[in-house]
Write a protein that holds these residues in place. Structure first.
Motif, mmCIF file in Angstrom:
data_model
loop_
_atom_site.group_PDB
_atom_site.id
_atom_site.type_symbol
_atom_site.label_atom_id
_atom_site.label_comp_id
_atom_site.label_asym_id
_atom_site.label_seq_id
_atom_site.Cartn_x
_atom_site.Cartn_y
_atom_site.Cartn_z
ATOM 1 N N ARG A 26 0.816 -1.222 0.000
ATOM 2 C CA ARG A 26 0.000 0.000 0.000
ATOM 3 C C ARG A 26 0.845 1.265 0.000
ATOM 4 N N ASP A 27 2.137 1.130 0.300
ATOM 5 C CA ASP A 27 2.962 2.345 0.382
ATOM 6 C C ASP A 27 4.398 1.974 -0.012
ATOM 7 N N THR A 28 4.966 2.747 -0.952
ATOM 8 C CA THR A 28 6.327 2.386 -1.418
ATOM 9 C C THR A 28 7.373 3.366 -0.876
ATOM 10 N N THR A 29 7.066 3.984 0.266
ATOM 11 C CA THR A 29 8.016 4.935 0.858
ATOM 12 C C THR A 29 8.710 4.314 2.064
ATOM 13 N N ALA A 30 10.029 4.476 2.106
ATOM 14 C CA ALA A 30 10.806 4.058 3.287
ATOM 15 C C ALA A 30 11.309 5.342 3.941
ATOM 16 N N PRO A 31 10.669 5.774 5.053
ATOM 17 C CA PRO A 31 10.932 7.099 5.613
ATOM 18 C C PRO A 31 12.270 7.216 6.343
ATOM 19 N N TYR A 32 12.788 8.439 6.375
ATOM 20 C CA TYR A 32 14.103 8.717 6.962
ATOM 21 C C TYR A 32 14.192 8.231 8.410
ATOM 22 N N ASP A 33 13.113 8.455 9.188
ATOM 23 C CA ASP A 33 13.269 8.167 10.625
ATOM 24 C C ASP A 33 13.479 6.664 10.866
ATOM 25 N N LEU A 34 13.071 5.825 9.919
ATOM 26 C CA LEU A 34 13.336 4.388 10.095
ATOM 27 C C LEU A 34 14.658 4.008 9.424
ATOM 28 N N VAL A 35 14.901 4.551 8.225
ATOM 29 C CA VAL A 35 16.097 4.158 7.473
ATOM 30 C C VAL A 35 17.354 4.596 8.210
ATOM 31 N N ARG A 36 17.295 5.799 8.856
ATOM 32 C CA ARG A 36 18.501 6.283 9.550
ATOM 33 C C ARG A 36 18.844 5.379 10.736
ATOM 34 N N LYS A 37 17.801 4.724 11.300
ATOM 35 C CA LYS A 37 18.054 3.836 12.447
ATOM 36 C C LYS A 37 18.690 2.522 11.995
ATOM 37 N N MET A 38 18.346 2.118 10.781
ATOM 38 C CA MET A 38 18.793 0.803 10.342
ATOM 39 C C MET A 38 19.046 0.873 8.834
ATOM 40 N N ARG A 39 20.306 1.136 8.479
ATOM 41 C CA ARG A 39 20.620 1.444 7.095
ATOM 42 C C ARG A 39 20.359 0.286 6.136
ATOM 43 N N ALA A 40 20.259 -0.916 6.643
ATOM 44 C CA ALA A 40 19.945 -2.042 5.743
ATOM 45 C C ALA A 40 18.530 -1.910 5.181
ATOM 46 N N SER A 41 17.767 -0.929 5.703
ATOM 47 C CA SER A 41 16.414 -0.676 5.144
ATOM 48 C C SER A 41 16.504 -0.345 3.656
ATOM 49 N N VAL A 42 17.680 0.105 3.222
ATOM 50 C CA VAL A 42 17.824 0.455 1.794
ATOM 51 C C VAL A 42 17.611 -0.790 0.934
ATOM 52 N N LEU A 43 17.611 -1.961 1.545
ATOM 53 C CA LEU A 43 17.393 -3.210 0.802
ATOM 54 C C LEU A 43 15.932 -3.388 0.367
ATOM 55 N N VAL A 44 15.058 -2.445 0.717
ATOM 56 C CA VAL A 44 13.692 -2.532 0.171
ATOM 57 C C VAL A 44 13.636 -1.897 -1.221
ATOM 58 N N LEU A 45 14.693 -1.168 -1.589
ATOM 59 C CA LEU A 45 14.667 -0.419 -2.850
ATOM 60 C C LEU A 45 14.497 -1.326 -4.061
ATOM 61 N N GLY A 46 15.342 -2.329 -4.186
ATOM 62 C CA GLY A 46 15.275 -3.240 -5.332
ATOM 63 C C GLY A 46 13.953 -3.983 -5.395
ATOM 64 N N PRO A 47 13.526 -4.618 -4.314
ATOM 65 C CA PRO A 47 12.254 -5.339 -4.332
ATOM 66 C C PRO A 47 11.049 -4.446 -4.643
ATOM 67 N N LEU A 48 10.968 -3.238 -4.036
ATOM 68 C CA LEU A 48 9.808 -2.362 -4.302
ATOM 69 C C LEU A 48 9.793 -1.937 -5.776
ATOM 70 N N LEU A 49 10.970 -1.605 -6.291
ATOM 71 C CA LEU A 49 11.057 -1.171 -7.695
ATOM 72 C C LEU A 49 10.647 -2.313 -8.630
ATOM 73 N N ALA A 50 11.092 -3.512 -8.312
ATOM 74 C CA ALA A 50 10.795 -4.667 -9.163
ATOM 75 C C ALA A 50 9.317 -5.051 -9.083
ATOM 76 N N ARG A 51 8.744 -4.973 -7.902
ATOM 77 C CA ARG A 51 7.352 -5.427 -7.710
ATOM 78 C C ARG A 51 6.345 -4.355 -8.110
ATOM 79 N N CYS A 52 6.661 -3.057 -7.733
ATOM 80 C CA CYS A 52 5.664 -1.987 -7.891
ATOM 81 C C CYS A 52 6.029 -0.969 -8.974
ATOM 82 N N GLY A 53 7.277 -0.992 -9.447
ATOM 83 C CA GLY A 53 7.686 -0.028 -10.468
ATOM 84 C C GLY A 53 8.017 1.340 -9.897
ATOM 85 N N GLU A 54 8.027 1.467 -8.575
ATOM 86 C CA GLU A 54 8.391 2.749 -7.967
ATOM 87 C C GLU A 54 8.851 2.514 -6.528
ATOM 88 N N ALA A 55 9.630 3.487 -6.021
ATOM 89 C CA ALA A 55 10.046 3.426 -4.604
ATOM 90 C C ALA A 55 10.577 4.798 -4.216
#
Ligand code: EPZ
Length: 432
Positions: free
Chosen positions: A90-119
């Protein structure tokens, strides 16, 4: 904030259960975004980083079922399993306040782009050990046809017509970039070739799970992987590989205290380079029916030189720990960090405990001293923190370690596992 209080001088003896690898669990959790079917993961470690990433995925709309969820507040035990179901995103945004806490959150980028066409994923920013750029992730996705802009601290990525397979040569080995692009490639049109890919066991574990989900990946475990994209992936059940960094940490704790410990569930093939360095230092790691047994072969430890390298070389995530081990070895040890630009923050803290360490650029010369002395010390990052715990296990007197939230990110029940083997260690609840 909580503290750890350690009184040195106890030999470790007994068994330590090794959990599922944090650095495998994190990308495996993001892989659930690639399918609308449920992905079941076994042997999930109970760590702060896992909780943070699950919060992020819930925000994307992933339903997460967790054996701990019905532990109704009790201290859960045993193997933890988790089912992640991204039926609808329902939402393809990974917000700063979570990503800054855990930088491996950037690993949602590839999957969201592949599945939804945007991130829309926040740039992770740096951390204590380095600037930690994600330029290789972005360059690879652009080669796969993604339009990517960096705006206001966010990565705005779009691939409205889907991703296209590409030939990607990594100028340097990157675990995260390999994982992000491998996941994106599983749903791209055509074939993607990743050259100079990372070969860490956690990358291999992710690849094996993706294949179980229906992905077409060859060259797993090598530095060249070929991924032929599929229209969709399906669910799977996957058991997470044991954590070689947790195991290496406790192996060094056993060696430092001249103890005798069995690392339950650990496999020697995951930790060969560490076993070789420890063998040279006078520490034997032998396979048992339950895992790996660790003990010294002689009275004293010998100083050994270590250089961190991508797998199968000596892991950077064990550099701080082997430095602690070398502080009381006979002779000297030259420890060279080749992966991160600022990963010697444990040095001044170890020096406060009496260690003799001289740093020149990316190398640290450790001259063995007779003994360390307990002191109040400060945790700075996950692995530097645990190296201070190891030093505290042998330091004369008491060591108090502050800011131990760093430890809780990567070590499950650390003080319990060490105390069970005889360490004098306790968590002291601090004022908030
Ligand atoms: C993973 O981080 C691990 N984290 C790290 O473990 C580990 O130290 C590291 O790999 C190296 O093994 C997880 O798996 C969650 P990289 P990652 O991309 O993927 C540079 C721990 O303690 N680089 O392999 O971020 C980068 O700056 C953590 O558990 C770029 O320049 O590491 C570094 O110098 C700490 N551009 C080198 O490559 C990029 O786009 C290796 O980084 C990506 C990386």
């Amino acid at each position: 904030m909580d503290k750890l209080k350690i009184t040195g001088g106890r030999r470790l003896s007994g068994h330590i259960p090794i959990g599922g690898a944090k650095n495998a669990a994190l990308p495996l959790i993001t892989a659930s975004l690639l399918t609308d079917q449920p992905l079941s993961l076994e042997n999930v470690p109970r760590l702060a980083d896992i909780r943070t990433l699950c919060r992020l995925l819930s925000g994307h709309g992933v339903e997460i079922g967790d054996t701990d969820a019905n532990a109704n507040g009790a201290k859960p035990r045993g193997v933890r399993s988790m089912t992640l179901h991204a039926a609808h995103i329902r939402d393809t945004t990974a917000p700063y306040d979570l990503v800054r806490k855990m930088r491996a959150s950037v690993l949602v980028l590839g999957p969201l782009l592949a599945r939804c066409g945007e991130a829309l994923v926040s740039l992770p920013g740096g951390c204590a050990i380095g600037t930690r750029p994600v330029d290789l992730h972005i360059a690879g996705l652009r080669k796969m046809g993604a339009e990517i802009d960096l705006q206001g601290g966010y990565i705005e990525a779009r691939a409205p017509r889907g991703l296209i397979g590409a030939e990607i040569l990594f100028p340097m080995v990157s675990v995260g970039a390999t994982e992000n692009l491998m996941m994106a490639a599983t749903l791209a049109r055509g074939e993607t070739v990743l050259t100079n890919a990372a070969r860490e066991p956690e990358v291999t574990d992710l690849a094996r799970c993706l294949v179980a989900m229906g992905a077409d990946i060859s060259g797993i475990g090598t530095d060249t992987m070929r991924i032929v994209g599929r229209d969709r992936l399906h669910g799977a059940r996957h058991i997470i590989v044991p954590d070689r960094i947790e195991a290496g940490t406790y192996a060094m704790a056993a060696a430092m205290t001249d103890g005798d410990v069995e690392l339950l569930g650990m496999r020697l093939d995951l930790i060969q380079s560490v076993a070789a360095s420890l063998r040279a230092a006078g520490v034997e790691m032998t396979e048992t029916s339950g895992g790996l047994r660790v003990r010294r072969t002689g009275d004293l430890l010998e100083g050994v030189d270590v250089m961190t390298e991508p797998f199968p070389g000596f892991p950077t995530d064990l550099q701080a720990q082997i430095m602690a081990l070398m502080t009381t070895a006979r002779g000297a040890a030259m420890i060279t960090e080749t992966i991160f630009e600022n990963r010697f923050m444990h040095v001044p803290e170890l020096a406060r405990m009496g260690a003799n360490i001289t740093v020149h650029h990316s190398s640290a010369l450790v001259r063995g001293v007779g003994a360390l002395t307990g002191a109040p010390v400060m945790a700075t990052d996950l692995r530097a923190s645990v190296s201070l715990v190891l030093a505290g296990l042998v330091g004369k007197g008491t060591t108090t370690l502050n800011r131990i939230y760093h430890l809780d990110r990567g070590y499950e029940r650390l003080e319990e596992k060490l105390a069970t083997c005889g360490a004098d260690i306790e968590r002291v609840k601090g004022e908030e």
